[in-house]
Scaffold this active site. Structure first.
Site, PDB file in Angstrom:
ATOM      1  N   HIS A  21      35.341   7.010  15.643  1.00  0.00           N
ATOM      2  CA  HIS A  21      35.446   7.510  17.023  1.00  0.00           C
ATOM      3  C   HIS A  21      35.870   9.046  16.990  1.00  0.00           C
ATOM      4  O   HIS A  21      36.910   9.174  16.454  1.00  0.00           O
ATOM      5  CB  HIS A  21      36.600   6.584  17.542  1.00  0.00           C
ATOM      6  CG  HIS A  21      36.594   6.613  19.145  1.00  0.00           C
ATOM      7  ND1 HIS A  21      35.853   5.771  20.064  1.00  0.00           N
ATOM      8  CD2 HIS A  21      37.250   7.487  19.847  1.00  0.00           C
ATOM      9  CE1 HIS A  21      35.990   5.959  21.256  1.00  0.00           C
ATOM     10  NE2 HIS A  21      36.744   7.113  20.990  1.00  0.00           N
ATOM     11  N   ASP A  61      35.581  11.907  20.086  1.00  0.00           N
ATOM     12  CA  ASP A  61      35.316  12.361  21.561  1.00  0.00           C
ATOM     13  C   ASP A  61      34.559  13.638  21.820  1.00  0.00           C
ATOM     14  O   ASP A  61      34.903  14.115  22.981  1.00  0.00           O
ATOM     15  CB  ASP A  61      36.493  12.273  22.402  1.00  0.00           C
ATOM     16  CG  ASP A  61      36.722  10.696  22.733  1.00  0.00           C
ATOM     17  OD1 ASP A  61      36.135  10.052  23.351  1.00  0.00           O
ATOM     18  OD2 ASP A  61      37.935   9.885  22.205  1.00  0.00           O
ATOM     19  N   GLU A  85      32.202   3.382  25.031  1.00  0.00           N
ATOM     20  CA  GLU A  85      33.515   3.142  25.070  1.00  0.00           C
ATOM     21  C   GLU A  85      34.015   2.627  26.594  1.00  0.00           C
ATOM     22  O   GLU A  85      34.254   3.277  27.392  1.00  0.00           O
ATOM     23  CB  GLU A  85      34.213   4.417  24.957  1.00  0.00           C
ATOM     24  CG  GLU A  85      35.845   4.082  24.773  1.00  0.00           C
ATOM     25  CD  GLU A  85      36.754   5.009  24.361  1.00  0.00           C
ATOM     26  OE1 GLU A  85      38.011   4.797  23.754  1.00  0.00           O
ATOM     27  OE2 GLU A  85      36.414   6.298  24.351  1.00  0.00           O
ATOM     28  N   HIS A  95      37.888  -0.478  28.550  1.00  0.00           N
ATOM     29  CA  HIS A  95      38.724   0.729  28.233  1.00  0.00           C
ATOM     30  C   HIS A  95      40.173   0.401  28.796  1.00  0.00           C
ATOM     31  O   HIS A  95      40.675  -0.638  28.408  1.00  0.00           O
ATOM     32  CB  HIS A  95      38.091   2.058  28.732  1.00  0.00           C
ATOM     33  CG  HIS A  95      38.984   3.228  28.285  1.00  0.00           C
ATOM     34  ND1 HIS A  95      39.451   3.925  28.829  1.00  0.00           N
ATOM     35  CD2 HIS A  95      38.641   3.812  27.019  1.00  0.00           C
ATOM     36  CE1 HIS A  95      40.084   5.065  28.334  1.00  0.00           C
ATOM     37  NE2 HIS A  95      39.595   4.937  27.046  1.00  0.00           N
ATOM     38  N   HIS A 146      40.530  -1.697  22.511  1.00  0.00           N
ATOM     39  CA  HIS A 146      41.058  -1.514  24.019  1.00  0.00           C
ATOM     40  C   HIS A 146      40.975  -2.980  24.602  1.00  0.00           C
ATOM     41  O   HIS A 146      41.658  -3.197  25.751  1.00  0.00           O
ATOM     42  CB  HIS A 146      40.145  -0.607  24.957  1.00  0.00           C
ATOM     43  CG  HIS A 146      40.301   0.791  24.786  1.00  0.00           C
ATOM     44  ND1 HIS A 146      41.359   1.415  25.150  1.00  0.00           N
ATOM     45  CD2 HIS A 146      39.536   1.824  23.803  1.00  0.00           C
ATOM     46  CE1 HIS A 146      41.168   2.746  25.103  1.00  0.00           C
ATOM     47  NE2 HIS A 146      40.131   2.754  24.201  1.00  0.00           N
ATOM     48  N   HIS A 159      38.821   2.123  16.937  1.00  0.00           N
ATOM     49  CA  HIS A 159      40.211   3.043  16.698  1.00  0.00           C
ATOM     50  C   HIS A 159      41.198   2.240  17.258  1.00  0.00           C
ATOM     51  O   HIS A 159      41.795   2.359  18.264  1.00  0.00           O
ATOM     52  CB  HIS A 159      39.661   4.401  17.440  1.00  0.00           C
ATOM     53  CG  HIS A 159      39.420   4.432  18.865  1.00  0.00           C
ATOM     54  ND1 HIS A 159      38.837   3.285  19.509  1.00  0.00           N
ATOM     55  CD2 HIS A 159      40.299   4.953  19.910  1.00  0.00           C
ATOM     56  CE1 HIS A 159      38.617   3.508  20.730  1.00  0.00           C
ATOM     57  NE2 HIS A 159      39.249   4.376  21.122  1.00  0.00           N
ATOM     58  N   ASP A 174      39.855   9.114  16.446  1.00  0.00           N
ATOM     59  CA  ASP A 174      39.865   9.498  17.836  1.00  0.00           C
ATOM     60  C   ASP A 174      40.073  11.071  17.885  1.00  0.00           C
ATOM     61  O   ASP A 174      40.779  11.325  18.997  1.00  0.00           O
ATOM     62  CB  ASP A 174      41.055   8.553  18.466  1.00  0.00           C
ATOM     63  CG  ASP A 174      40.996   8.592  19.752  1.00  0.00           C
ATOM     64  OD1 ASP A 174      39.910   9.034  20.379  1.00  0.00           O
ATOM     65  OD2 ASP A 174      41.895   7.995  20.604  1.00  0.00           O
TER      66      ASP A 174
END
Length: 421
Positions: free
Chosen positions: A45, A47, A153, A180, A221, A242, A350
């Site tokens: 993961h 971003d 995600e 999420h 999540h 993650h 992350d």
């Protein structure tokens, strides 16, 4: 005065010792880098695509990842030079969009973020290439490039449609995080009020269709009940792209032991994250104390926001936020190994989705330091190869094999979220 000087000296010595403890032994660091030259390090993961949207409106040419992006304000954790220094072999790029978006808008913006990943590959073809299968990852890695994989995600990105799910797969998405931050019409989130007790019947159909496609089901999540419902329904191994161990940090985003205990039967992998408040329990508790102090001050000083701000800053100065550390990340790996086993661990940083980082894991260049720490703790090089990427490649290969079997057995699903349940 003398006692003050002694206290300062002691603090200085402790700080120096902590710094030394986080400095990898050069020989172990060399061994860690050798491991990452033998197998692709797969990070679950990152971003960076969201940073393209937030900083430059997805104008790829305005954010040169071939330069030093640590100099930006705020700094980015990712650029090509640091990816190379960190030994990255493959990256799942998150194509995150806001959970608050209306469903149709979420679909459009998710496709735009998928387009960002494709355009990154096209803009820097000597560095990146799109990977759709485990074999692609191996081939791209052998060619000296970084395999780009796409992860959605949040299940809201398919607008409650199995047809949209299939089209997301066709344009490259290879995992989907079921929720999420918010509970959605067919699955409960870890960080929202539960409405379904886990998955709804339509949620089960989403999992079945993802298995039929060969898309990894990502349980980061989601609520604990959703985790168990997916494990009950899944025909393929799952991933946590993650997340870390809830036994060491009670954040609901982490994986509880009763789920870890089920991973060997499922074959799935927890990709341990670097999110500081998911790693350090003392930091998680500090954030709770900060929120309580803020609420108290707002109650005491209604109508006086400047005083609330001033006193809250004073509290922070007297009660500094504890650091998360590389060693604590390794502790989470230790715990998952003790409960689920070495075959069920990966890495999911992350980076560029977090504003602070653990000490010792400041950006994508620092992955070898984590593997040096694991070697110091007695992990074998074979263990490290599994954690780096071999476990995730096995999960990908099994998902692909199950998909071939299921596609021969049943047609695409046609369930609707509003079917009678």
């Amino acid at each position: 005065m003398r006692s003050t000087r002694l206290l300062l000296l002691l603090c200085s010595l402790l700080a120096a010792a902590a710094t030394a403890a986080q400095t990898p032994d050069p020989a172990l660091l060399a061994r860690a880098r050798a491991v990452l030259r033998r197998v692709p390090l797969i990070d679950g993961h990152n971003d960076l695509p969201w940073q393209f949207r937030e900083r430059v409106g997805n104008r790829i040419g305005e954010l040169d990842i071939d330069g030093d992006l640590s100099r930006l304000e705020p700094a980015l954790h990712t650029d090509i030079a640091r990816l190379r220094a960190g030994g990255l072999g493959a990256q799942f790029w998150s194509v995150y969009v806001l959970a608050s978006l209306p469903p149709e808008e979420a679909v459009v913006k998710t496709l735009e973020q998928i387009d960002v990943v494709h355009r990154i590959n096209e803009a820097w073809p000597d560095t990146f290439a799109l990977a759709l299968t485990a074999d692609d990852v191996r081939r791209i890695y052998r060619d000296g490039k970084i395999a780009s994989l796409i992860g959605i995600e949040g299940g809201y990105s398919i607008a409650n449609s199995l047809g949209v799910l299939r089209q997301m797969y066709r344009v490259g998405a290879r995992y989907m995080t079921l929720t999420h931050s918010d509970t959605i019409p067919w699955a409960d989130s870890a960080t929202d009020a539960p409405r379904h007790g886990g998955l709804t019947p339509f949620g089960v159909e989403v999992v079945r269709e993802m298995n039929r496609l060969g898309m990894l089901v990502d349980l980061s999540h989601v609520s604990g009940e959703t985790m168990h419902d997916v494990l009950d329904a899944a025909a393929s191994p799952v991933v946590f792209s993650h997340s870390s161990a809830r036994a060491l940090n009670g954040h609901p985003r982490n994986v509880p032991d009763d789920v870890l205990e089920r991973l060997p039967a499922n074959g799935g992998v927890v990709m341990v994250t670097f999110v500081p408040s998911f790693i350090s329990e003392t930091q998680r508790q500090w954030f709770a104390d900060e929120a309580a102090m803020k609420a108290r001050l707002e109650s005491l000083h209604r109508g006086d926001p400047p005083r609330v701000t001033m006193e809250l800053e004073g509290w922070r100065a007297s009660s500094p936020r504890p650091e998360a550390t590389l060693a604590q990340v390794a502790d989470h790996i230790d715990h998952i190994r003790s409960v689920a086993g070495i075959d069920h661990i990966g890495i999911g940083s992350d980076f560029d989705g977090i504003s602070t980082v653990p000490s010792g894991l400041e950006d994508v260049s620092t992955f070898p330091a984590l593997f040096a720490e694991l070697l110091r703790r007695g992990y074998s090089e074979g263990d490290c190869e599994k954690i780096a990427g071999l476990n995730v490649l096995r999960v990908m290969e099994r998902n692909e094999a199950v998909a071939r079997e299921l596609q021969a057995m049943r047609p695409p699903g046609d369930a609707k979220v509003d079917d009678a349940e």
